[in-house]
Design a protein around this motif. Structure first.
Motif, short mmCIF file in Angstrom:
data_model
loop_
_atom_site.label_atom_id
_atom_site.label_comp_id
_atom_site.label_asym_id
_atom_site.label_seq_id
_atom_site.Cartn_x
_atom_site.Cartn_y
_atom_site.Cartn_z
N ASN A 125 25.00 30.25 38.81
CA ASN A 125 25.60 28.97 38.45
C ASN A 125 26.29 29.05 37.09
N GLU A 126 25.66 29.75 36.14
CA GLU A 126 26.26 29.90 34.81
C GLU A 126 27.57 30.69 34.89
N ARG A 127 27.57 31.73 35.73
CA ARG A 127 28.78 32.54 35.85
C ARG A 127 29.90 31.78 36.55
N LEU A 128 29.53 30.92 37.48
CA LEU A 128 30.54 30.11 38.16
C LEU A 128 31.17 29.09 37.23
N GLN A 129 30.42 28.72 36.16
CA GLN A 129 30.97 27.78 35.19
C GLN A 129 31.99 28.47 34.28
N GLY A 130 31.96 29.83 34.27
CA GLY A 130 32.93 30.58 33.48
C GLY A 130 34.20 30.77 34.28
N GLU A 131 34.58 32.02 34.47
CA GLU A 131 35.78 32.29 35.26
C GLU A 131 35.52 31.93 36.71
N SER A 132 36.44 31.17 37.32
CA SER A 132 36.22 30.70 38.67
C SER A 132 36.18 31.85 39.67
N PHE A 133 35.37 31.69 40.69
CA PHE A 133 35.18 32.73 41.70
C PHE A 133 36.48 33.07 42.41
N ASP A 134 37.29 32.05 42.69
CA ASP A 134 38.54 32.30 43.40
C ASP A 134 39.50 33.15 42.58
N LYS A 135 39.46 33.00 41.23
CA LYS A 135 40.33 33.82 40.39
C LYS A 135 39.95 35.29 40.50
N LYS A 136 38.63 35.57 40.52
CA LYS A 136 38.17 36.95 40.64
C LYS A 136 38.59 37.54 41.98
N VAL A 137 38.42 36.76 43.04
CA VAL A 137 38.78 37.24 44.37
C VAL A 137 40.29 37.49 44.45
N LEU A 138 41.08 36.53 43.97
CA LEU A 138 42.53 36.65 44.07
C LEU A 138 43.05 37.81 43.22
N ARG A 139 42.46 38.03 42.04
CA ARG A 139 42.90 39.15 41.21
C ARG A 139 42.67 40.48 41.94
N GLU A 140 41.51 40.60 42.59
CA GLU A 140 41.20 41.82 43.31
C GLU A 140 42.04 41.94 44.58
N TYR A 141 42.24 40.83 45.25
CA TYR A 141 42.97 40.84 46.52
C TYR A 141 44.45 41.16 46.30
N PHE A 142 45.08 40.46 45.35
CA PHE A 142 46.51 40.68 45.11
C PHE A 142 46.77 42.02 44.42
N ASN A 143 45.88 42.40 43.49
CA ASN A 143 46.01 43.68 42.77
C ASN A 143 47.43 43.87 42.25
N PHE A 144 47.86 42.96 41.39
CA PHE A 144 49.22 42.99 40.87
C PHE A 144 49.50 44.25 40.06
N SER A 145 50.73 44.73 40.16
CA SER A 145 51.21 45.83 39.34
C SER A 145 52.60 45.45 38.82
N ILE A 146 53.05 46.16 37.79
CA ILE A 146 54.33 45.84 37.15
C ILE A 146 55.37 46.89 37.52
N ARG A 147 56.56 46.41 37.87
CA ARG A 147 57.68 47.32 38.15
C ARG A 147 58.99 46.58 37.88
N PRO A 148 60.11 47.31 37.76
CA PRO A 148 61.42 46.66 37.62
C PRO A 148 61.77 45.87 38.88
N ALA A 149 62.42 44.75 38.69
CA ALA A 149 62.84 43.94 39.83
C ALA A 149 64.00 44.60 40.57
N ARG A 150 64.08 44.33 41.86
CA ARG A 150 65.17 44.84 42.67
C ARG A 150 66.24 43.76 42.84
N ASN A 151 67.46 44.18 43.13
CA ASN A 151 68.57 43.24 43.23
C ASN A 151 68.28 42.11 44.20
#
Length: 313
Positions: A125-151
């Protein structure tokens, strides 16, 4: 326990929504059971398998049917009951859902790994009051990386930038500064200069979460004030993050990439600007080591713009 369950259910619903999936946490048990069955199931079979009440099963099936994810058939062996199965649309969503469920499973295992159950619930419960669970899941699921944009991505990025900046409270609207919004809308044109890069954060699924423009040399920076006269310096402008994906660290990733590019360029410093309307970004920059530099301030029309430096050498 009830409070934890409700928090996780809300977080799950947000995760499905931001993942672009027409799904709800309350549907999982029935949908999952149907996805693993080789035949259609009756309401009685579902209630026996997952201990749902008949009314709950009927309500969830009704919701799934309205989304086109399940279909209901006559039961040839019992005229009083119906059989339920996934539609082709329902099965089409299964691979993406299973990918997301794997991430849910990993995060839940980490969340509930404590052996002392009651104390574990308190810590959960204390951890859920911190960073939201959905943010953790989405960060892992999307796994964003940085690259130059394409035209072919330029128009989408321009639209994102217009959406982000026009929604800022206290920031000039398109009617007030049309030239600035033309710059945002056509941000891809800046890359015609080979020293300028349009960088994006992109997920494993191809979703663009944010973008920023990196300037290898400040002479191309294009701002007001004295910034364009800074020597041996790099900078970045026009940082924008999809409003639905804020809190996943995308802005920090884009900023860190620009800093690294400046280091690779052997620049002495990185220069940026922000406004009071961008308080979240302001705080992030300071946390990453940028310092206020009043000599870089200027006015964009009636809008005060504030300069920052990050010394690299």
């Amino acid at each position: 326990m009830r409070g934890i369950y409700e928090q996780l259910q809300v977080a799950g619903d947000r995760t499905y929504e931001l993942s672009g999936l027409p799904f709800r946490s309350s549907w999982f048990g029935i949908y999952y059971l149907l996805s693993k069955s080789e035949r259609a199931l009756s309401v009685s079979e579902i209630t026996e398998a997952i201990s749902y009440t008949r009314i709950t099963v009927k309500n969830v099936v009704r919701e799934l049917k309205s989304e086109g994810l399940v279909e209901i058939h006559k039961n040839p062996s019992d005229s009083r009951s119906k059989l339920i199965s996934l539609t082709s649309k329902g099965r089409d969503h299964l691979p993406q859902l299973e990918e997301l469920w794997n991430v849910f499973d990993q995060q839940l295992e980490e969340l509930f790994q404590q052996k002392d159950f009651l104390n574990s619930l308190k810590r959960v419960n204390e951890r859920l009051q911190g960073e939201s669970f959905d943010k953790k899941v989405l960060r892992e699921y999307f796994n964003f990386s940085i690259r130059p944009a394409r035209n072919e991505e330029f128009s989408q990025i321009g639209a994102l930038m217009v959406e982000v900046y026009s929604a800022l409270k206290g920031f000039p609207k398109p009617a007030e500064q049309p030239a600035y919004y033309d710059l945002l809308r056509n941000v891809g044109k800046l890359t015609e200069n080979e020293t300028i890069e349009l960088l994006i954060a992109v997920s494993e699924q191809g979703k663009i979460g944010g973008a920023v423009v990196f300037f290898k040399d400040m002479k191309d920076y294009g701002s007001g004030g004295t910034a364009t006269g800074e020597l041996h310096s790099s900078g970045f402008r026009l940082l924008a993050v999809d409003p639905n994906l804020r809190g996943l660290g995308i802005g920090k990733m884009l900023t860190a990439e620009c800093i690294q590019k400046a280091r690779d360029n052997q620049s002495r410093q990185v220069i940026i600007h922000t406004t009071k309307a961008m308080k979240t970004a302001w705080n992030m920059y300071e946390n990453m080591g940028f310092k206020r530099s009043g000599d870089l301030d200027f006015m964009q029309g009636k809008l005060p713009v504030f300069g920052f430096r990050l010394l690299l050498q």
